[in-house]
Design an enzyme around this catalytic site. Structure first.
Site, PDB file in Angstrom:
ATOM      1  N   ASN A 111       0.844  -1.202   0.000  1.00  0.00           N
ATOM      2  CA  ASN A 111       0.000   0.000   0.000  1.00  0.00           C
ATOM      3  C   ASN A 111       0.876   1.249   0.000  1.00  0.00           C
ATOM      4  OD1 ASN A 111      -0.518   1.975   2.473  1.00  0.00           O
ATOM      5  ND2 ASN A 111       0.165   0.023   3.339  1.00  0.00           N
ATOM      6  N   ARG A 112       0.369   2.258  -0.666  1.00  0.00           N
ATOM      7  CA  ARG A 112       0.971   3.594  -0.610  1.00  0.00           C
ATOM      8  C   ARG A 112      -0.159   4.618  -0.439  1.00  0.00           C
ATOM      9  NH1 ARG A 112       2.449   1.935  -6.056  1.00  0.00           N
ATOM     10  NH2 ARG A 112       1.032   2.809  -7.629  1.00  0.00           N
ATOM     11  N   PHE A 115      -1.690   8.306   4.241  1.00  0.00           N
ATOM     12  CA  PHE A 115      -2.463   8.948   5.315  1.00  0.00           C
ATOM     13  C   PHE A 115      -3.735   9.618   4.784  1.00  0.00           C
ATOM     14  CE2 PHE A 115       1.405   9.814   8.366  1.00  0.00           C
ATOM     15  CZ  PHE A 115       1.544   8.456   8.538  1.00  0.00           C
ATOM     16  N   ASN A 139      -3.903   6.540  16.342  1.00  0.00           N
ATOM     17  CA  ASN A 139      -2.625   6.643  15.679  1.00  0.00           C
ATOM     18  C   ASN A 139      -2.547   7.990  14.972  1.00  0.00           C
ATOM     19  OD1 ASN A 139      -0.719   6.281  13.321  1.00  0.00           O
ATOM     20  ND2 ASN A 139      -0.462   4.268  14.270  1.00  0.00           N
ATOM     21  N   SER A 175       5.649   5.254   8.611  1.00  0.00           N
ATOM     22  CA  SER A 175       5.035   4.943   7.324  1.00  0.00           C
ATOM     23  C   SER A 175       6.005   5.323   6.209  1.00  0.00           C
ATOM     24  CB  SER A 175       3.732   5.725   7.146  1.00  0.00           C
ATOM     25  OG  SER A 175       3.287   5.633   5.799  1.00  0.00           O
ATOM     26  N   ASN A 177       5.099   6.054   3.230  1.00  0.00           N
ATOM     27  CA  ASN A 177       4.303   6.664   2.165  1.00  0.00           C
ATOM     28  C   ASN A 177       4.090   8.168   2.283  1.00  0.00           C
ATOM     29  OD1 ASN A 177       3.901   4.071   0.992  1.00  0.00           O
ATOM     30  ND2 ASN A 177       2.352   3.653   2.548  1.00  0.00           N
ATOM     31  N   THR A 178       4.693   8.788   3.294  1.00  0.00           N
ATOM     32  CA  THR A 178       4.697  10.247   3.418  1.00  0.00           C
ATOM     33  C   THR A 178       6.142  10.708   3.302  1.00  0.00           C
ATOM     34  OG1 THR A 178       2.721  10.311   4.818  1.00  0.00           O
ATOM     35  CG2 THR A 178       4.191  12.205   4.926  1.00  0.00           C
ATOM     36  N   LYS A 217       5.429   4.039  17.031  1.00  0.00           N
ATOM     37  CA  LYS A 217       5.413   2.956  16.043  1.00  0.00           C
ATOM     38  C   LYS A 217       6.635   3.074  15.149  1.00  0.00           C
ATOM     39  CE  LYS A 217       2.401   0.397  12.932  1.00  0.00           C
ATOM     40  NZ  LYS A 217       1.011   0.184  12.473  1.00  0.00           N
ATOM     41  N   ASN A 246       5.866  -1.353  11.502  1.00  0.00           N
ATOM     42  CA  ASN A 246       5.090  -0.887  10.359  1.00  0.00           C
ATOM     43  C   ASN A 246       5.426  -1.758   9.146  1.00  0.00           C
ATOM     44  OD1 ASN A 246       3.542   0.922   8.664  1.00  0.00           O
ATOM     45  ND2 ASN A 246       4.029   2.574  10.086  1.00  0.00           N
ATOM     46  N   GLY A 297       2.780  -9.335   9.877  1.00  0.00           N
ATOM     47  CA  GLY A 297       2.817 -10.692   9.346  1.00  0.00           C
ATOM     48  C   GLY A 297       2.271 -11.761  10.266  1.00  0.00           C
ATOM     49  N   TYR A 318      -3.587  -6.915  10.827  1.00  0.00           N
ATOM     50  CA  TYR A 318      -4.130  -6.159   9.699  1.00  0.00           C
ATOM     51  C   TYR A 318      -4.205  -7.093   8.494  1.00  0.00           C
ATOM     52  CZ  TYR A 318      -5.060  -2.307   6.440  1.00  0.00           C
ATOM     53  OH  TYR A 318      -5.633  -1.477   5.515  1.00  0.00           O
TER      54      TYR A 318
END
Length: 338
Positions: A111-112, A115, A139, A175, A177-178, A217, A246, A297, A318
């Site tokens: 995933n990207r 947020f 979070n 994350s 992705n930011t 995290k 993460n 995982g 998740y």
């Protein structure tokens, strides 16, 4: 049985469409007889972590219910805690689509998302409207257009707004992705962030006459020295907990799959051992002084047991939950309650 049928149907959709479909329907069915389709009675055996009493050791990781729209549904499934978010001060759409990819043969996801969320005020309203039948973690993150050097301001804004409705607060600086976010995990930037959050936490504890613990995290893509440095920073600033880990940028385990080149964080079975290894190293570095929530995982009760054996106190799901279904909550609880 119902979940496997629903999963087969949703796996015909692209990942994000299926996610939105699921959240919408969980929201609609959460507090009416239709929740019998997924409701589970999970035995309660409190786990005391960060001074919070968790009714069982299995929680929902951040990212699944970013805006806190289906809290009651996830509680009905038997999750002992639900971590909503990542939330930012202002609403933001996230990264361009497509941005969520299933790697079915590997039981993984890339995933990207970036947020994507409706903002902290909306999240607070949704938490207040929920029945609060599970521990709720919030979070928090920074808006994409906030410069990294000013990122702490976004975390402080979010902390101030969620403090009164959260049972604990998780700080997401890991994350992938930011842009630039992970740089907050290192050196003076991390120390400055944690120091200011700790000061704010103590101010809010006096204001609301309650202490809401703070957890950090972290990423799985850390060297031993970086893990040691983060641990020392957590201890120095008296942070209450750590969440490990993460998603990963590593692709070695899925390099043969066509989705592997997609940018973003990889989660699911390929992350299992790396996450457990980081938990073990972090636990040793913390010397048992700060509890760890293990995530990454977990697709079986044994995966969860391995996280606990490595040093985690409780766990979160998740991607494993998406592939294995709600039965995984019961299986893990049974294993960890022994």
């Amino acid at each position: 049985m119902f979940y496997k049928i629903a999963q087969k149907f949703m796996f015909q959709m692209n990942g994000e469409t299926a996610h939105n479909f699921a959240i919408t329907n969980l929201k609609l069915t959460a507090n009416n007889p239709l929740n019998c389709l997924y409701k589970q009675n999970i035995p309660s055996k409190p786990f005391e972590v960060m001074g919070v009493s968790f009714p069982n050791p299995v929680g929902l990781a951040a990212g699944m219910d970013k805006d806190g729209e289906a809290i009651d549904a996830f509680a009905a499934m038997g999750f002992g805690h639900i971590e909503v978010g990542t939330v930012t001060p202002r609403p933001q759409p996230g990264n361009d689509k497509p941005r969520l990819f299933r790697l079915k043969p590997a039981k993984a996801i890339i995933n990207r998302m970036g947020f994507n969320n409706k903002g902290v005020d909306n999240l607070v309203a949704n938490i207040k409207a929920s029945s609060r039948k599970a521990v709720i973690g919030v979070n928090i993150g920074k808006n994409r257009d906030t410069p990294v050097e000013l990122g702490k301001d976004d975390y402080l804004i979010c902390m101030d707004k969620v403090y009164d409705v959260a049972d604990y607060i998780a700080v997401n600086i890991s994350s992938p992705n930011t842009p630039g976010l992970r740089s907050l995990q290192y050196g003076e930037l991390l120390n400055e962030l944690l120091s200011e959050l700790k000061t704010k936490q103590l101010e809010l504890a006096k204001q609301y006459d309650k202490y809401v613990p703070l957890a950090l995290k972290i990423a799985p893509d850390l060297s031993d020295d970086e893990i040691q440095s983060i641990a020392q920073c957590l201890l120095a600033n008296k942070i209450d907990g750590a969440i490990a880990t993460n998603t990963t940028l590593e692709r070695a385990a899925v390099s043969h799959l066509p989705e592997a080149p997609e940018a973003g964080g990889l989660s699911g079975k390929p992350l299992t051992s790396a996450s457990t290894e980081v938990i073990g190293k972090l636990s040793k570095a913390l010397n048992g002084e700060i509890p760890i929530i293990g995530v990454g995982g977990i697709h079986s009760a044994q995966d969860a047991q391995d996280k606990v054996d490595a040093g985690a106190s409780i766990v979160q799901l998740y991607t494993g939950f998406i592939y294995e279904g709600p039965q995984l909550i019961a299986d893990i609880t049974r294993q960890l309650n022994k």
